[in-house]
Every structure is written in structure tokens, then in C-alpha cells.
Enzyme design. Structure first.
Site, PDB file in Angstrom:
ATOM      1  N   LYS A  15       0.831  -1.221   0.000  1.00 35.92           N
ATOM      2  CA  LYS A  15       0.000   0.000   0.000  1.00 35.92           C
ATOM      3  C   LYS A  15       0.854   1.255   0.000  1.00 35.92           C
ATOM      4  O   LYS A  15       0.592   2.195  -0.728  1.00 35.92           O
ATOM      5  CB  LYS A  15      -0.842   0.091   1.286  1.00 35.92           C
ATOM      6  CG  LYS A  15      -1.941  -0.895   1.431  1.00 35.92           C
ATOM      7  CD  LYS A  15      -2.808  -0.538   2.630  1.00 35.92           C
ATOM      8  CE  LYS A  15      -2.078  -0.449   3.959  1.00 35.92           C
ATOM      9  NZ  LYS A  15      -1.539  -1.707   4.460  1.00 35.92           N
ATOM     10  N   ARG A  90      -8.526   1.100  10.331  1.00 33.89           N
ATOM     11  CA  ARG A  90      -8.077  -0.272  10.573  1.00 33.89           C
ATOM     12  C   ARG A  90      -9.189  -1.134  11.166  1.00 33.89           C
ATOM     13  O   ARG A  90      -9.008  -2.328  11.315  1.00 33.89           O
ATOM     14  CB  ARG A  90      -6.942  -0.282  11.604  1.00 33.89           C
ATOM     15  CG  ARG A  90      -5.554   0.111  11.116  1.00 33.89           C
ATOM     16  CD  ARG A  90      -4.944  -0.934  10.215  1.00 33.89           C
ATOM     17  NE  ARG A  90      -3.587  -1.334  10.513  1.00 33.89           N
ATOM     18  CZ  ARG A  90      -2.487  -0.699  10.145  1.00 33.89           C
ATOM     19  NH1 ARG A  90      -2.531   0.451   9.520  1.00 33.89           N
ATOM     20  NH2 ARG A  90      -1.309  -1.216  10.423  1.00 33.89           N
ATOM     21  N   ARG A 129      12.151  -8.236   5.124  1.00 35.70           N
ATOM     22  CA  ARG A 129      12.436  -6.812   4.946  1.00 35.70           C
ATOM     23  C   ARG A 129      13.599  -6.340   5.835  1.00 35.70           C
ATOM     24  O   ARG A 129      13.646  -6.638   7.024  1.00 35.70           O
ATOM     25  CB  ARG A 129      11.156  -6.045   5.307  1.00 35.70           C
ATOM     26  CG  ARG A 129      11.181  -4.583   5.006  1.00 35.70           C
ATOM     27  CD  ARG A 129       9.812  -4.107   4.638  1.00 35.70           C
ATOM     28  NE  ARG A 129       8.933  -3.952   5.809  1.00 35.70           N
ATOM     29  CZ  ARG A 129       7.710  -3.432   5.717  1.00 35.70           C
ATOM     30  NH1 ARG A 129       7.224  -3.037   4.560  1.00 35.70           N
ATOM     31  NH2 ARG A 129       6.965  -3.335   6.799  1.00 35.70           N
ATOM     32  N   ARG A 162      12.873  -3.697  11.129  1.00 31.31           N
ATOM     33  CA  ARG A 162      11.936  -2.902  11.938  1.00 31.31           C
ATOM     34  C   ARG A 162      11.457  -3.733  13.124  1.00 31.31           C
ATOM     35  O   ARG A 162      11.200  -4.920  12.956  1.00 31.31           O
ATOM     36  CB  ARG A 162      10.705  -2.562  11.079  1.00 31.31           C
ATOM     37  CG  ARG A 162      10.654  -1.137  10.604  1.00 31.31           C
ATOM     38  CD  ARG A 162       9.574  -0.933   9.563  1.00 31.31           C
ATOM     39  NE  ARG A 162       8.209  -1.168  10.045  1.00 31.31           N
ATOM     40  CZ  ARG A 162       7.113  -0.890   9.335  1.00 31.31           C
ATOM     41  NH1 ARG A 162       7.217  -0.371   8.128  1.00 31.31           N
ATOM     42  NH2 ARG A 162       5.914  -1.131   9.813  1.00 31.31           N
ATOM     43  N   ARG A 173       0.216  -9.036  13.533  1.00 36.99           N
ATOM     44  CA  ARG A 173      -0.304  -7.977  12.650  1.00 36.99           C
ATOM     45  C   ARG A 173      -1.226  -8.558  11.579  1.00 36.99           C
ATOM     46  O   ARG A 173      -2.248  -7.962  11.244  1.00 36.99           O
ATOM     47  CB  ARG A 173       0.859  -7.216  11.985  1.00 36.99           C
ATOM     48  CG  ARG A 173       1.583  -6.278  12.953  1.00 36.99           C
ATOM     49  CD  ARG A 173       2.922  -5.828  12.409  1.00 36.99           C
ATOM     50  NE  ARG A 173       2.805  -4.957  11.255  1.00 36.99           N
ATOM     51  CZ  ARG A 173       3.765  -4.794  10.338  1.00 36.99           C
ATOM     52  NH1 ARG A 173       4.904  -5.460  10.451  1.00 36.99           N
ATOM     53  NH2 ARG A 173       3.593  -3.980   9.351  1.00 36.99           N
TER      54      ARG A 173
END
Ligand code: AMP
Length: 216
Positions: A15, A90, A129, A162, A173
Site C-alpha cells: 500500500k 483499521r 524486509r 523494523r 499484525r
């Protein structure tokens, strides 16, 4: 007509990447609650300190906090010509509060767009990532690996993960997304503003599908 867009999609669906490209094309700002919260965390504000605990666990920061942040942001003059909401709403409570807020401001949403990616692909994108501490260059150890495991190809800086990209947090998540955010696809379908595109393939191909879905 001004475009007031909600981007939906699981964490890792891309996104944010599409939002950055849409900003250029439509010259409207992106409002990312994740980015606003990460900045508050980095600045060490009281709000940031409160949010960090929840973010590191993969949970949702309170509706009251994020609604306040979004309200403050959409009232800025640069949102008059439209905006892209990325990572907000959300859950249904946030979506309802957003509708009320925007209807009071006489600037209702014009479209919601979901970027669809399956869960096994999302897991690889998120767990793989890595970001450079020096220049913020992003890598993915599965798809776009750096030449050395722990150093940036561009500047030699250390690569880091992260805090909310750790495996346990990612599982949480994704679970939160499936339970609380995915129902918004029905919510916006009922309002007849829902569109969706497949989020796999090259970034440019996805962007072509995204802009086509938005009417070019
Ligand atoms: P993101 O970069 O959008 O994935 O957001 C990172 C984290 O920030 C999320 O896992 C949540 O903890 C928090 N967050 C971002 N946006 C919201 C929101 N609209 N409501 C609640 N928490 C949020």
C-alpha cells in the site's frame, strides 16, 4: 473531482509503495497513520512512547489517538484537493468515525481500493524486509537481497529489521488485519465505493492496475 481515497490491504501488500506513486500522479498528499506514529516514536513524544509498546506487539493503537491524528491532518489546507489514507481506518469503529468526520467537513470519501496479496507471500515480504540505518535503502532477503547479509550495497551502512517486522509481531499484525481490517472491504462494498486489484507482479504493473481501477 477531488479524489479522497482509502487504501486497504494487509501489512506488506505494498500500500505504502503504491501510495507514494499515487501522490505523484494525482498530486494529493498521503496520510499514513503508521508513518505519523513511527515519527512520534522516533521523536520520543509521550504519544510515541505510549504507541511504541502496542506497535512492537503488533496490536492497534487506540482509536482515539489515531482519529485525533487523522482529524488534525485532513484539516490541513493541502488536503482540500483530495488525499490518500494509508493504514487508516483499521477497524469498523475507525471507519464509522471517519465517515462522520468527513461528512461534517463536506468532503466524503470517493473511493476505497484494496490491494490483495496472499498470506504466504506477505510473510516472506515482511520477515525478509531489511532497512539501511545510514541511507534508509530497503532490501528483502528473499527477493532483493543485499550482496552482504548485514551491510548496505549503496553506503555500507548496517542493515536492520523494523521492530514490528519480527516474526511473532508479523503473525499478530496479520491476525489483527484479518479479524479487524478485512471486514472493511464489506463495509465499503455496501457503500458502493469498493475497488480491488491483485498486488502481485512488478510494482509498475500493479500501479497500472491501481490507476485503471481509480479511473485512469
Ligand atoms: P503500518 O505501517 O500502517 O503497518 O502501521 C504500523 C503500526 O502502527 C500498526 O501495526 C499499528 O500498531 C499502528 N497503527 C497504524 N495505523 C493505525 C490505525 N489506523 N489504528 C491503530 N493502530 C495503527
Amino acid at each position: 473531482m477531488a479524489m479522497r481515497l482509502v487504501l486497504l490491504g494487509a501489512p506488506g501488500a505494498g500500500k505504502g509503495t503504491q501510495a507514494k506513486m499515487l501522490i505523484e500522479k494525482y498530486t494529493i498528499p498521503q496520510i499514513s497513520t503508521g508513518d505519523i506514529l513511527r515519527k512520534a516514536v522516533a521523536d520520543g513524544t509521550p504519544l510515541g512512547k505510549e504507541a511504541k509498546v502496542i506497535m512492537d506487539q503488533g496490536g492497534l493503537v487506540s482509536d482515539k489517538i489515531v482519529l485525533g491524528l487523522v482529524e488534525e491532518r485532513v484539516k490541513q489546507p493541502d488536503c482540500q484537493g483530495g488525499f490518500i489514507l494509508d493504514g487508516f481506518p483499521r477497524n469498523t469503529a475507525q471507519a464509522e468515525a471517519l465517515d462522520t468526520m468527513l461528512s461534517d467537513m463536506k468532503m466524503p470519501l470517493t473511493v476505497a481500493l484494496a490491494v490483495d496479496v496472499d498470506q504466504s507471500e506477505l510473510l516472506k515480504r515482511l520477515t525478509g524486509r531489511r532497512t539501511c540505518k545510514g541511507c534508509q535503502q530497503m532490501y528483502n532477503i528473499f527477493f532483493t537481497p543485499p550482496k552482504s547479509d548485514s551491510k548496505c550495497d549503496k553506503c555500507g551502512g548496517d542493515l536492520f529489521q523494523r521492530d514490528d517486522d519480527k516474526e511473532e509481531t508479523i503473525k499478530k499484525r496479520l491476525e489483527v488485519y484479518n479479524q479487524q481490517t478485512a471486514p472493511l472491504i464489506d463495509y465499503y462494498s455496501r457503500k458502493n465505493i469498493m475497488k480491488s486489484v491483485q498486488g502481485t507482479g512488478s510494482i509498475e504493473d500493479i500501479f497500472t492496475k491501481v490507476t485503471a481501477a481509480l479511473g485512469g
